[in-house]
Design a protein around this motif. Structure first.
Motif, mmCIF file in Angstrom:
data_model
loop_
_atom_site.group_PDB
_atom_site.id
_atom_site.type_symbol
_atom_site.label_atom_id
_atom_site.label_comp_id
_atom_site.label_asym_id
_atom_site.label_seq_id
_atom_site.Cartn_x
_atom_site.Cartn_y
_atom_site.Cartn_z
ATOM 1 N N PHE A 360 40.980 9.048 -4.099
ATOM 2 C CA PHE A 360 42.302 8.855 -4.115
ATOM 3 C C PHE A 360 43.167 8.330 -3.252
ATOM 4 C CE2 PHE A 360 41.203 11.581 -7.794
ATOM 5 C CZ PHE A 360 41.750 11.124 -8.924
ATOM 6 N N GLY A 361 42.585 8.373 -1.972
ATOM 7 C CA GLY A 361 43.110 7.593 -0.947
ATOM 8 C C GLY A 361 44.458 8.433 -0.349
ATOM 9 N N LEU A 362 44.190 9.671 -0.377
ATOM 10 C CA LEU A 362 45.419 10.569 -0.219
ATOM 11 C C LEU A 362 44.873 11.607 1.014
ATOM 12 C CD1 LEU A 362 46.141 11.687 -3.956
ATOM 13 C CD2 LEU A 362 47.803 10.159 -2.192
ATOM 14 N N THR A 363 46.067 12.193 1.668
ATOM 15 C CA THR A 363 45.675 13.060 2.701
ATOM 16 C C THR A 363 45.787 14.531 2.081
ATOM 17 O OG1 THR A 363 46.718 11.812 4.154
ATOM 18 C CG2 THR A 363 46.606 14.328 4.703
ATOM 19 N N ILE A 364 44.780 15.219 2.112
ATOM 20 C CA ILE A 364 44.652 16.618 1.498
ATOM 21 C C ILE A 364 44.334 17.550 2.588
ATOM 22 C CG2 ILE A 364 43.720 18.143 -0.144
ATOM 23 C CD1 ILE A 364 43.291 15.442 -2.165
ATOM 24 N N GLY A 365 45.128 18.385 2.871
ATOM 25 C CA GLY A 365 44.992 19.298 3.882
ATOM 26 C C GLY A 365 44.553 20.575 3.345
ATOM 27 N N ARG A 391 48.500 9.408 -8.266
ATOM 28 C CA ARG A 391 47.148 9.893 -7.841
ATOM 29 C C ARG A 391 47.280 11.194 -7.247
ATOM 30 N NH1 ARG A 391 46.767 6.884 -3.272
ATOM 31 N NH2 ARG A 391 48.605 5.566 -3.411
ATOM 32 N N ALA A 392 48.530 11.613 -6.810
ATOM 33 C CA ALA A 392 48.457 13.049 -6.322
ATOM 34 C C ALA A 392 48.411 14.072 -7.235
ATOM 35 C CB ALA A 392 49.904 13.181 -5.909
ATOM 36 N N ARG A 393 49.057 13.764 -8.787
ATOM 37 C CA ARG A 393 48.656 14.561 -9.777
ATOM 38 C C ARG A 393 47.352 14.597 -10.167
ATOM 39 N NH1 ARG A 393 51.376 18.741 -13.036
ATOM 40 N NH2 ARG A 393 49.515 19.379 -13.984
ATOM 41 N N GLU A 394 46.711 13.408 -10.497
ATOM 42 C CA GLU A 394 45.472 13.398 -10.805
ATOM 43 C C GLU A 394 44.386 13.914 -10.060
ATOM 44 O OE1 GLU A 394 44.574 8.992 -11.635
ATOM 45 O OE2 GLU A 394 45.966 9.016 -13.059
#
Length: 455
Positions: A360-365, A391-394
């Motif tokens: 999703f091209g996100l930063t997830i720590g 994208r965050a919700r998905e």
């Protein structure tokens, strides 16, 4: 509205009622993202059990929904207001009524702050183990409502294991006493445990009898750096397989470590892909840490550093407690997941979460109560960017789906609230949801208590 206020005023002091819409709006929601909140009709801050009973009798007579609240540090929308509701904030009921070193219990009101209780019982040589990261602000009532955990759960367990008895104001205003003050007791159904984690949907907690432990020795912490999350999770499995009982076993991934350093200048090693913190509060913690250090090295740790003293240990624990706050500084908003999997699947959970972040091209720590298999993937996103928010919700949903596929659960300690209603249904199945709705109807036949939460 006028009738509601008139009837409430008949049994409440003026200072217990808040009607200013600018102020009541500040009570509309907890700290969760993507959770709708309504506009409360009034906020009530009772100080006595009788005042809570009056509120519930009034609500029942007028068919007005009631949303119980503590400090609103929750992360699932469980304390969010609904339109036209009475927000019942229990923060003014904040007395520690009794501490008994002989019976090893504390009797408290729901608004007592977790850290305040912990320090008070420490003065008697006792220990209240549940310690959520928000322990300086969260309340015991809120901890009971969401069945909170904390850093020490790997050895000492979660809130549910420390609640011996409760006083509950039911939807119609009656007072129900459950449980006991004794060390043992199995009379009847365990209604006490039923209320723990019920998110205010079955009744209002107005008093709790809590079990205490003898205060353990000061713990010492070991920090181990790993070249991958998988290697750190392998170390966790080795530690638990060998029968060690650490007082804490926590994991911070590279993103989390860098966020903590950026926010607080903690000096944590930014070259690490995963930092594992392990603590023991045994009579000889140094020997235990040495044994765990060898297991970490065998699992591929590149550096293993035991803390030299209590002060250094506390610094490391503070870094872990800062994790969620630090990750919130990366973007304008976060979604904090709370997926718990079997320890043996922890590596797969972290690897899968990294794959979701890439997809999703996100930063997830990720920070985790690794010893429990309880992960907190934190999705960082710009809430002003509609596509990034989508994208965050998905990604959040994919992480929960991954947890269920690995034999886990959608929440280890944050609760369901509004955020995970759909996922609760998936986890429990049709029969499970039907049974839970039946229990809800038995305690709250009019559906007035915290409507719209759980299911």
């Amino acid at each position: 509205m006028d009738d509601l206020l008139e009837q409430l005023r008949a049994g409440l002091p003026a200072e217990a009622l808040i009607t200013d819409p600018d102020v009541t709006a500040s009570y509309a929601n907890d700290m969760a993202s993507f959770c709708d909140a309504g506009t409360p009709a009034v906020v009530v801050l009772p100080r006595t059990v009788e005042q809570v009973q009056h509120v519930m009798r009034t609500a029942t007579a007028l068919r007005v929904p009631v949303v119980p609240q503590g400090a609103r540090t929750g992360l699932s929308g469980a304390a969010n207001a609904s339109d036209g509701c009475i927000v019942l904030s229990l923060v003014k009921m904040d007395r520690i009524l009794e501490i008994s070193p002989v019976d090893r219990i504390a009797v408290v009101e729901p608004g007592v702050i977790n850290a305040v209780l912990s320090r008070a019982v420490n003065e008697h040589g006792l220990y209240y183990p549940p310690d959520p990261s928000s322990w300086e602000t969260c309340t015991i009532g809120g901890n009971i409502g969401t069945a909170s955990g904390g850093l020490c759960c790997v050895k000492y367990g979660v809130t549910a294991e420390y609640v011996l008895g409760l006083d509950i104001v039911l939807a119609d205003g009656r007072l129900l006493t459950t449980g006991r003050r004794t060390a043992k007791g199995v009379a009847g159904y365990d209604l006490t445990r039923l209320f723990v984690g019920s998110e205010g949907s079955l009744g209002i907690v107005v008093k709790a009898v809590l079990a205490l432990k003898p205060q353990p020795p000061q713990q010492l912490v070991l920090a181990a750096e790993f070249p991958s999350a998988a290697a750190a999770c392998d170390a966790v499995c080795r530690i638990m397989e060998r029968g060690h009982t650490p007082s804490l076993l926590e994991l911070m991934d590279r993103t989390t470590v860098r966020a903590v350093n950026a926010m607080a200048g903690m000096g944590l090693p930014e070259t690490t892909e995963a930092l594992l913190l392990c603590a023991f509060d045994t009579p000889d913690p140094s020997a235990d840490l040495a044994a765990v250090g060898e297991l970490c090295t065998a699992a591929g740790a590149t550096e293993v550093v035991p803390a030299e003293d209590a002060a250094e240990s506390e610094m490391l624990l503070q870094a872990r407690r800062m994790s969620l706050t630090a990750l919130e500084t990366i973007k304008s908003a976060t979604m904090i997941d709370d997926v718990c999997v079997p320890r043996s699947k922890l590596g797969a959970m972290l690897d899968g979460t990294a794959a979701v972040a890439e997809k999703f091209g996100l930063t997830i720590g990720v920070c985790a109560h690794a010893g429990d298999g309880n992960t907190h993937p934190v999705v960082c996103f710009d809430h002003t960017d509609a596509d990034e928010s989508r994208r965050a919700r998905e990604s959040f949903d994919e992480i929960m789906a991954l947890g269920l596929e690995l034999g886990g659960t959608i929440t280890g300690e944050h609760g369901v609230g509004v955020l995970k209603k759909e996922w609760l249904a998936r986890e429990l199945g049709d029969v499970g949801i039907e049974m839970q709705r039946g229990i809800k109807a038995a305690f709250d036949p009019l559906g007035l208590l915290n409507p719209g939460k759980l299911f």
